[in-house]
Write a protein that holds these residues in place. Structure first.
Motif, short mmCIF file in Angstrom:
data_model
loop_
_atom_site.label_atom_id
_atom_site.label_comp_id
_atom_site.label_asym_id
_atom_site.label_seq_id
_atom_site.Cartn_x
_atom_site.Cartn_y
_atom_site.Cartn_z
N ALA A 49 0.84 -1.18 0.00
CA ALA A 49 0.00 0.00 0.00
C ALA A 49 0.88 1.23 0.00
O ALA A 49 1.97 1.23 0.56
CB ALA A 49 -0.93 0.01 1.22
N SER A 56 -4.00 10.41 -1.11
CA SER A 56 -4.42 9.42 -2.09
C SER A 56 -3.73 8.09 -1.80
O SER A 56 -2.54 8.06 -1.49
CB SER A 56 -4.06 9.87 -3.50
N THR A 57 -4.49 7.02 -1.91
CA THR A 57 -3.98 5.70 -1.54
C THR A 57 -4.06 4.71 -2.70
O THR A 57 -4.87 4.87 -3.62
CB THR A 57 -4.75 5.12 -0.35
N ASN A 58 -3.22 3.70 -2.64
CA ASN A 58 -3.33 2.58 -3.56
C ASN A 58 -2.94 1.32 -2.81
O ASN A 58 -2.14 1.37 -1.87
CB ASN A 58 -2.46 2.77 -4.81
N TYR A 59 -3.55 0.21 -3.19
CA TYR A 59 -3.37 -1.05 -2.51
C TYR A 59 -3.13 -2.19 -3.49
O TYR A 59 -3.65 -2.18 -4.61
CB TYR A 59 -4.62 -1.41 -1.70
N ASP A 61 -4.08 -5.74 -4.85
CA ASP A 61 -5.39 -6.39 -4.91
C ASP A 61 -5.57 -7.39 -3.76
O ASP A 61 -6.69 -7.56 -3.24
CB ASP A 61 -5.56 -7.11 -6.24
N LYS A 64 -6.78 -5.42 -0.53
CA LYS A 64 -7.91 -4.48 -0.58
C LYS A 64 -9.06 -4.98 0.28
O LYS A 64 -9.42 -6.16 0.24
CB LYS A 64 -8.37 -4.29 -2.02
#
Length: 116
Positions: A49, A56-59, A61, A64
């Motif tokens: 992550a 702003s975030t991203n993970y 898959d 999640k």
């Protein structure tokens, strides 16, 4: 020089929770992106992550809906709340922090072990 220190790893049963913390220092400016990678035995390091300075975030898959990343810009600290842990989450978790020149500092890693 960017310095990154992690804490919060440990042993937990499947279905349990852990919270990782990571404090960055060494920059007179706010850090840009911060986040977590992990590396399991025999596997490549993978992004878990990330979070920007604006939130702003991203993970990955695979995490999640179970993991949540957050940060406290005033403390240059990033957190990873890990819920519903699975044995496949077992790995060494590494924190990173990018300074204003986009130099990336890495932590020493913290072990997370999830027993079945």
């Amino acid at each position: 020089q960017v310095r990154v220190v992690e804490s919060g790893g440990g042993l937990v049963q499947a279905g349990g929770s852990l919270r990782l913390s990571c404090a960055a220092s060494g920059s007179i400016f706010s850090f840009n992106a911060m986040g977590w990678y992990r590396q399991a035995p025999g596997k490549q390091r993978e992004l878990v992550a990330g979070i920007t300075s604006s939130g702003s975030t991203n993970y990955a898959d695979s995490v999640k809906g179970r993991f949540t990343i957050s940060r406290d810009n005033a403390k240059n600290t990033v957190y990873l709340q890990m819920n519903s842990l699975k044995p496949e989450d077992t790995a060494v978790y590494y924190c990173y922090a990018d300074d204003n020149l986009l130099f990336r500092g890495w932590g020493q890693g913290t072990q997370v072990t999830v027993s079945s």
